[in-house]
Design a protein around this motif. Structure first.
Motif, PDB file in Angstrom:
ATOM      1  N   GLY A 191      47.673 -45.141 -80.429  1.00 43.69           N
ATOM      2  CA  GLY A 191      47.894 -46.340 -79.518  1.00 43.69           C
ATOM      3  C   GLY A 191      46.688 -47.241 -79.577  1.00 43.69           C
ATOM      4  O   GLY A 191      45.933 -47.164 -80.475  1.00 43.69           O
ATOM      5  N   GLY A 192      46.894 -48.063 -78.436  1.00 44.73           N
ATOM      6  CA  GLY A 192      45.696 -49.053 -78.356  1.00 44.73           C
ATOM      7  C   GLY A 192      45.421 -49.897 -79.563  1.00 44.73           C
ATOM      8  O   GLY A 192      46.371 -50.168 -80.305  1.00 44.73           O
ATOM      9  N   PRO A 193      43.931 -50.250 -79.642  1.00 44.21           N
ATOM     10  CA  PRO A 193      43.737 -51.422 -80.786  1.00 44.21           C
ATOM     11  C   PRO A 193      44.199 -50.856 -81.999  1.00 44.21           C
ATOM     12  O   PRO A 193      44.680 -51.490 -83.135  1.00 44.21           O
ATOM     13  CB  PRO A 193      42.396 -51.601 -80.415  1.00 44.21           C
ATOM     14  N   GLU A 194      43.851 -49.523 -82.411  1.00 38.64           N
ATOM     15  CA  GLU A 194      44.038 -49.037 -83.399  1.00 38.64           C
ATOM     16  C   GLU A 194      45.648 -49.129 -84.131  1.00 38.64           C
ATOM     17  O   GLU A 194      46.031 -49.714 -85.299  1.00 38.64           O
ATOM     18  CB  GLU A 194      44.060 -47.652 -83.676  1.00 38.64           C
ATOM     19  N   LEU A 195      46.784 -49.007 -82.995  1.00 39.85           N
ATOM     20  CA  LEU A 195      48.037 -49.232 -83.397  1.00 39.85           C
ATOM     21  C   LEU A 195      48.290 -50.761 -83.722  1.00 39.85           C
ATOM     22  O   LEU A 195      48.929 -51.129 -84.795  1.00 39.85           O
ATOM     23  CB  LEU A 195      48.918 -48.781 -82.440  1.00 39.85           C
ATOM     24  N   ALA A 196      47.926 -51.520 -82.849  1.00 40.53           N
ATOM     25  CA  ALA A 196      47.918 -53.081 -83.020  1.00 40.53           C
ATOM     26  C   ALA A 196      47.495 -53.507 -84.349  1.00 40.53           C
ATOM     27  O   ALA A 196      47.875 -54.580 -84.761  1.00 40.53           O
ATOM     28  CB  ALA A 196      47.142 -53.799 -81.744  1.00 40.53           C
ATOM     29  N   LYS A 197      46.363 -52.807 -84.861  1.00 40.27           N
ATOM     30  CA  LYS A 197      45.696 -53.293 -85.983  1.00 40.27           C
ATOM     31  C   LYS A 197      46.189 -52.666 -87.464  1.00 40.27           C
ATOM     32  O   LYS A 197      45.741 -53.080 -88.332  1.00 40.27           O
ATOM     33  CB  LYS A 197      44.345 -53.095 -86.134  1.00 40.27           C
ATOM     34  N   LEU A 198      47.227 -51.928 -87.219  1.00 42.74           N
ATOM     35  CA  LEU A 198      47.923 -50.998 -88.550  1.00 42.74           C
ATOM     36  C   LEU A 198      48.436 -52.181 -89.504  1.00 42.74           C
ATOM     37  O   LEU A 198      49.025 -53.094 -88.924  1.00 42.74           O
ATOM     38  CB  LEU A 198      48.837 -50.403 -87.984  1.00 42.74           C
ATOM     39  N   SER A 199      48.064 -52.161 -90.625  1.00 41.05           N
ATOM     40  CA  SER A 199      48.613 -52.901 -91.552  1.00 41.05           C
ATOM     41  C   SER A 199      48.445 -52.214 -93.126  1.00 41.05           C
ATOM     42  O   SER A 199      47.913 -51.237 -93.068  1.00 41.05           O
ATOM     43  CB  SER A 199      47.918 -54.182 -91.629  1.00 41.05           C
ATOM     44  N   ALA A 200      48.827 -52.951 -93.811  1.00 39.25           N
ATOM     45  CA  ALA A 200      48.834 -52.215 -95.388  1.00 39.25           C
ATOM     46  C   ALA A 200      47.464 -51.956 -95.870  1.00 39.25           C
ATOM     47  O   ALA A 200      47.107 -51.106 -96.512  1.00 39.25           O
ATOM     48  CB  ALA A 200      49.560 -52.963 -96.559  1.00 39.25           C
ATOM     49  N   ASP A 201      46.553 -52.856 -95.353  1.00 40.03           N
ATOM     50  CA  ASP A 201      45.142 -52.637 -95.763  1.00 40.03           C
ATOM     51  C   ASP A 201      44.103 -52.238 -94.737  1.00 40.03           C
ATOM     52  O   ASP A 201      42.972 -52.052 -94.868  1.00 40.03           O
ATOM     53  CB  ASP A 201      44.579 -53.987 -96.234  1.00 40.03           C
ATOM     54  N   ASN A 202      44.876 -51.718 -93.551  1.00 40.15           N
ATOM     55  CA  ASN A 202      43.901 -51.066 -92.378  1.00 40.15           C
ATOM     56  C   ASN A 202      44.913 -50.164 -91.861  1.00 40.15           C
ATOM     57  O   ASN A 202      45.683 -50.426 -91.161  1.00 40.15           O
ATOM     58  CB  ASN A 202      43.673 -52.306 -91.647  1.00 40.15           C
ATOM     59  N   HIS A 203      44.751 -48.988 -92.072  1.00 38.73           N
ATOM     60  CA  HIS A 203      45.456 -47.731 -91.628  1.00 38.73           C
ATOM     61  C   HIS A 203      44.624 -46.734 -90.750  1.00 38.73           C
ATOM     62  O   HIS A 203      43.458 -46.544 -91.041  1.00 38.73           O
ATOM     63  CB  HIS A 203      46.114 -47.255 -92.848  1.00 38.73           C
TER      64      HIS A 203
END
Length: 153
Positions: A106-118
């Motif tokens: 959750g939190g910013p980690e979930l919001a920042k998920l992308s193909a280049d940022n896991h």
């Protein structure tokens, strides 16, 4: 307003950047340690759940807040395990005496998920922990001692 560039030329030191303060948690369940895996181009490492300590926040309060944001777990803190001093950051590490809730990113980690940022949450035993890149690496002996000691949260 003071011009720091002029002061530097005059041989005066610039004000030091304040050290970043981070709070992190050791959660052990069933002989495994909960870690956050971070994968981005050229980097693949693990760290303890946690994050930056906000202004007017204690390390303990930040630890509980960050753990809930990142993992969905509510934690009750035990002892402070250690304080690690890095080049630019101080890390306050606590041991969870108890935890409850539904584990989920959750939190910013979930919001920042992308193909280049896991980001992903992972439970590792002592053998698996020794086979991965843990950051900061100074945490390894502390985490291994808790895992090998059979401490359960």
């Amino acid at each position: 307003m003071e011009d720091f560039g002029q002061n530097q030329d005059a041989g005066l030191a610039l004000p030091a950047e304040p050290r970043k303060q981070r709070a992190a948690i050791v959660i052990i369940e069933g002989g495994k340690l909960l870690l956050m895996r971070r994968i981005k181009p050229g980097k693949d490492y693990y760290s303890l759940p946690g994050g930056n300590i906000k202004k007017n926040e204690t390390p303990a309060i930040a630890c509980v807040r960050e753990t809930r944001e990142e993992t969905g777990l509510n934690v009750w803190l035990g002892d402070k395990l250690c304080v690690l001093e890095g080049r630019s950051r101080t890390e306050h590490v606590f041991v969870a005496r108890e935890h409850r809730g539904m584990l989920r990113l959750g939190g910013p980690e979930l919001a920042k998920l992308s193909a280049d940022n896991h980001y992903e949450l992972a439970w590792l035993d002592a053998a698996a922990l020794c086979a991965v890149k843990l950051r900061p690496k100074a945490l390894l002996p502390y985490c291994l001692a808790l895992l090998e000691g059979g401490d359960q949260a």
